[in-house]
Write a protein that holds these residues in place. Sequence first.
Motif, short mmCIF file in Angstrom:
data_model
loop_
_atom_site.label_atom_id
_atom_site.label_comp_id
_atom_site.label_asym_id
_atom_site.label_seq_id
_atom_site.Cartn_x
_atom_site.Cartn_y
_atom_site.Cartn_z
N TRP A 1 -70.25 46.99 26.57
CA TRP A 1 -69.91 46.53 25.22
C TRP A 1 -68.94 47.49 24.52
O TRP A 1 -68.92 47.52 23.29
CB TRP A 1 -71.14 46.39 24.33
CG TRP A 1 -72.41 45.85 24.90
CD1 TRP A 1 -73.36 46.56 25.59
CD2 TRP A 1 -72.91 44.51 24.82
NE1 TRP A 1 -74.41 45.74 25.93
CE2 TRP A 1 -74.18 44.47 25.48
CE3 TRP A 1 -72.44 43.34 24.25
CZ2 TRP A 1 -74.94 43.31 25.58
CZ3 TRP A 1 -73.20 42.19 24.35
CH2 TRP A 1 -74.44 42.18 25.01
N SER A 2 -68.15 48.28 25.24
CA SER A 2 -67.63 49.47 24.57
C SER A 2 -66.17 49.83 24.78
O SER A 2 -65.60 50.55 23.96
CB SER A 2 -68.48 50.68 25.00
OG SER A 2 -68.51 50.82 26.41
N SER B 1 -63.80 54.11 22.50
CA SER B 1 -63.64 53.22 23.66
C SER B 1 -64.41 53.75 24.86
O SER B 1 -64.09 53.44 26.01
CB SER B 1 -62.17 53.00 24.01
OG SER B 1 -61.57 52.09 23.13
N SER B 2 -65.41 54.58 24.60
CA SER B 2 -66.25 55.21 25.63
C SER B 2 -65.46 56.10 26.59
O SER B 2 -65.95 56.44 27.66
CB SER B 2 -67.07 54.16 26.40
OG SER B 2 -68.11 53.68 25.58
N SER C 1 -71.04 53.90 17.50
CA SER C 1 -70.81 54.53 18.80
C SER C 1 -69.93 53.59 19.63
O SER C 1 -69.16 52.81 19.08
CB SER C 1 -72.14 54.82 19.51
OG SER C 1 -71.94 55.65 20.64
N LYS C 2 -70.01 53.65 20.94
CA LYS C 2 -69.30 52.78 21.89
C LYS C 2 -67.82 52.67 21.58
O LYS C 2 -67.02 53.48 22.04
CB LYS C 2 -69.99 51.42 21.98
CG LYS C 2 -71.40 51.50 22.61
CD LYS C 2 -71.97 50.14 22.92
CE LYS C 2 -73.38 50.21 23.47
NZ LYS C 2 -73.48 50.74 24.83
N GLN C 3 -67.38 51.66 20.82
CA GLN C 3 -65.95 51.46 20.57
C GLN C 3 -65.36 52.55 19.68
O GLN C 3 -64.14 52.57 19.47
CB GLN C 3 -65.70 50.07 19.97
CG GLN C 3 -65.98 48.96 20.97
CD GLN C 3 -65.42 47.61 20.55
OE1 GLN C 3 -65.17 46.79 21.42
NE2 GLN C 3 -65.20 47.38 19.28
N ILE D 1 -72.64 48.30 18.72
CA ILE D 1 -71.86 47.28 19.43
C ILE D 1 -70.87 46.59 18.50
O ILE D 1 -69.74 46.31 18.89
CB ILE D 1 -72.80 46.24 20.07
CG1 ILE D 1 -73.50 46.83 21.30
CG2 ILE D 1 -72.04 44.98 20.47
CD1 ILE D 1 -74.50 45.90 21.96
N SER E 1 -70.86 59.42 18.96
CA SER E 1 -71.48 58.51 18.01
C SER E 1 -71.50 59.19 16.65
O SER E 1 -71.33 60.42 16.54
CB SER E 1 -72.90 58.12 18.44
OG SER E 1 -73.69 59.25 18.69
#
Length: 456
Positions: free
Chosen positions: A58-59, A291-292, A286-288, A261, A297
């Motif tokens: 999801w990231s 873009s990991s 976090s995640k996006q 997410i 986070s």
Amino acid sequence: MENTLIQQESDDINYHLHPYTNARKHQEQGPLVIVKGDGVYVEDIHGKKYLEAMAGLWSVALGFSEKRLVKAAMRQFEILPFYHQFTHKTHDVAAQFAKRLIDIAPVPMSKVFFTNSGSEANDTVIKLVWYRSNALGLPDKKKIISRLKGYHGVTIASASLTGLPGNHRGFDLPIDRILHTACPHYWRDAREGESEEQFSTRMAQELENLIQKEDPETIAAFIAEPVMGAGGVIVPPATYWEKIQAVLQKHDILFIADEVICGFGRTGKMFASETFDLKPDVLVLSKQISSSYQPLSAILLNEKMFNPIADESNKLGVLGHGFTAGGHPVAVAVGMENLNIIEERNLVDNAATVGAHMLKRLHELDNHPLVGEVRGIGLIAGVELVIDKSKKTALEVPGQLGTMVGKVMQDLGVISRNIGDTLAFCPPLIITVDQVDEMVDKFKQALDIVHEKLNG
């Protein structure tokens, strides 16, 4: 070269305990080994190419080959490869990125606390909520309400917030002071003849009933994803958030929006809190955010949340919490450049427009014999599979149908993720209309293959 990589695959099976995996089954079948990425595509050890319909986890907002993020990391490695934020110290890139996040926040926020993952962030939020209650002289106001099917992480505390049995079984979870209220899945749980608004009223009343049962003076906070992700991509029905927030405001309960997410464009706005007119006291990101490309986070706190915490740290002499790599200079440098690219390339608008096309294409499958419900917003969607549309049931073993379709999709060159019997779609924000068509066409092909197999 391939022989070397195949040997690495064997080593992986022997020495790597995989997350979210059946360890014994994994020893038998081994992993899919990904060795390369380019745009929305990844490539495995044998040279097979896949469209990554889940953006990794999801990231990966910018896809798998964004050179500007690589250069941003390398520049920071050369200037300051590491520094911390303990004991009145910081570094310039963390300070700059914190201000940037406050500037773009969907509601007024005061401070940013950096961590390394969504799990760490939500674990930290629980501690800060308890710390704040103690600061206010409210030692009994410690309970936190989450939702069934909500996902908030896998540390002991954050996994307790998570409302999925698979994250509790075998781990002696959830811990005490964590409660769960109903999941707002209208298609699955609405009563006969109940409108979306009536369903939302009932969800809010169930929350009110739980608060009254537990005693409002013991409830500190409510945490929720604006759109549920790992619980099955569940989009809230009409008036749900309006009614839920009214209950929280009535009882002066903190609202924590978990946008791990949803944040940074996924729903067609920079934050889902804008999409659904949410007014959180705490925002978890976090995640996006990077873009990991780097673990990162962030927790954004408003003044209502921050001030008692600051007072308590002054009283006690320290806020005794933090992570060595929290706000790592390389990670926040990548996060800053990631945000620059999202804004420069209008990827939030792309999520809205291409996302609308994705949902249109998925809704073309509404009448397919295996499709029960298509749901989504922006560039995130879920398709729940059934074999009996009227009863909304799949195969006898939950998740079996979703697993079958997901496996055929992967064989066809599209990596999705089945959440039980729901196939999730959350591609990189850079995806094009043509690539969406490729993704949905192969999904339909997979549905047809499985349907024929079940009825052949």
